[in-house]
Design an enzyme around this catalytic site. Sequence first.
Site, PDB file in Angstrom:
ATOM      1  N   GLU A 190       0.752   5.858  12.179  1.00 56.65           N
ATOM      2  CA  GLU A 190       1.595   5.406  11.697  1.00 56.65           C
ATOM      3  C   GLU A 190       3.076   5.047  12.681  1.00 56.65           C
ATOM      4  O   GLU A 190       3.141   5.283  14.111  1.00 56.65           O
ATOM      5  CB  GLU A 190       2.785   6.686  10.528  1.00 56.65           C
ATOM      6  N   ARG A 191       3.635   4.468  12.438  1.00 58.68           N
ATOM      7  CA  ARG A 191       5.168   3.711  12.329  1.00 58.68           C
ATOM      8  C   ARG A 191       6.488   4.686  12.469  1.00 58.68           C
ATOM      9  O   ARG A 191       6.015   5.286  11.175  1.00 58.68           O
ATOM     10  CB  ARG A 191       5.252   2.106  11.848  1.00 58.68           C
TER      11      ARG A 191
ATOM     12  N   LYS B  26       0.652  -1.293  -0.010  1.00 60.89           N
ATOM     13  CA  LYS B  26      -0.070   0.053  -0.146  1.00 60.89           C
ATOM     14  C   LYS B  26       1.180   1.146  -0.168  1.00 60.89           C
ATOM     15  O   LYS B  26       0.636   1.724  -0.615  1.00 60.89           O
ATOM     16  CB  LYS B  26      -0.979   0.176   1.174  1.00 60.89           C
TER      17      LYS B  26
END
Length: 469
Positions: free
Chosen positions: A192-193, A166
């Site tokens: 998000e990381r 993605k």
Amino acid sequence: MEIVSNHKNNSRNFGKVISVRGSVVDVWFENNLPPIYTLLHTGKDKEISIEVLTQLEAHRIRGIALTPTQGLARGMMVESEEKQLTVPVGKEIMGRMFDVFGNTIDLEKPLSTELERRNIHQSPPPLAKRSTKSEIFLTGIKAIDVLIPLERGGKTGLFGGAGVGKTVLLTEMIHNMVGHNKGVSMFCGIGERCREGHELYHDMKKAGVLENMVMMFGQMNEPPGARFRVGHAALTMAEYFRDDEQRDVLLLIDNIFRFIQAGMEVSGLMGQMPSRLGYQPTLETELSKLEERIANTNDGAITSIQAVYVPADDLTDPAAVHTFSHLSASIVLSRKKASEGLYPAIDLLHSNSKMATPGIIGERHYKLIQEIRQTLAQYEELKDIIAMLGMEQLSVGDRNVVNRARRLERFFTQPFFTTEQFSDMKGKEVSLDDALNGCERILSDEFKDVPESAFFMIGTIDEAKRKGD
């Protein structure tokens, strides 16, 4: 209960913390209960920010903390300036990376304090201002432009489990948008990381597209309140470019599921009764408040591409179902395709677009989509027979269908600019005409003697000829 109240300055209002449960804080105000969405400040150095979510009674509000609440205790003073959460807007924000409060987090020189700031809670554009004509948004990626045409000012979902590509697909679209549309790209990372944010920032810098881009992150380790508001903050910046500068904006949200998840955490903390599968009862409203602001107006358009993590690859999950209802196109990524090495790993039969009608894309393109889908669907049906009995048992007509479908599948793979350093293949951008032309020639059996492998990871169809020779 003794409360300090400041009568001299009416815009400031003081209250007192009466309970702290994780991120949920209850505050007592003697008079002037702050309105919903007001930002409150507390803590030793006013470092803890709380957003009012409900007014429980005449003197008590309940809010959600947007920052960690360590060190917060009952009886601490709370200050309200009767303002909502704001973010900076203007040309100077280009090329910068922000958190939910509009503070820069890229360690570059700080922004000027004179910059205009806007509230993150805005109404969607009224229907009268919206554009009524449907236009196509070209990405330069063959599989998307041919089979899943995207709408300018529309919303596209990128569905897929973990690790099917993605983020790579989103990065490629940013690269192509900035390259030929001269538009603004806005990247919003929800949950998000920090590794992904770090990598994306440096990749964009290397690709030379950072100066036409704004990034905003609400990381995974931040409290749910911050992750829940980062989408609204990013949209406020995007709306500035659309409405004030009249430019087209490509808004990338990675990941809209984490927005729903943050809402679920907030709802649970606020003590609301969960609905199906533990989701918040207000799921549809919260998602609509965000999604309805993404629109095509007479001035410009915000075209949004949203990565949607599908829990356990189950498309009937309420998060996936509610997200689907807002989209004008959905790109489904398939783990099976990824395992075969066919990147971008788009499931060509399950992906669809509301733009694929003869009135919008034209008769030739529409007929071609139908023919490609038919060929791929027939191949899908024949796969069981091939697995059991082999290709030899198929009729001549069926064998031709299989050959066409396998060449089409490989023709829809494409080397990306953003993966050049991993794949050692030069990135390719393909115009819609070249892509349609290639599909037509494959379907007319022009390349029936060219080996399948010649179609893998190429740009235009002429490269297959050269590879085959």
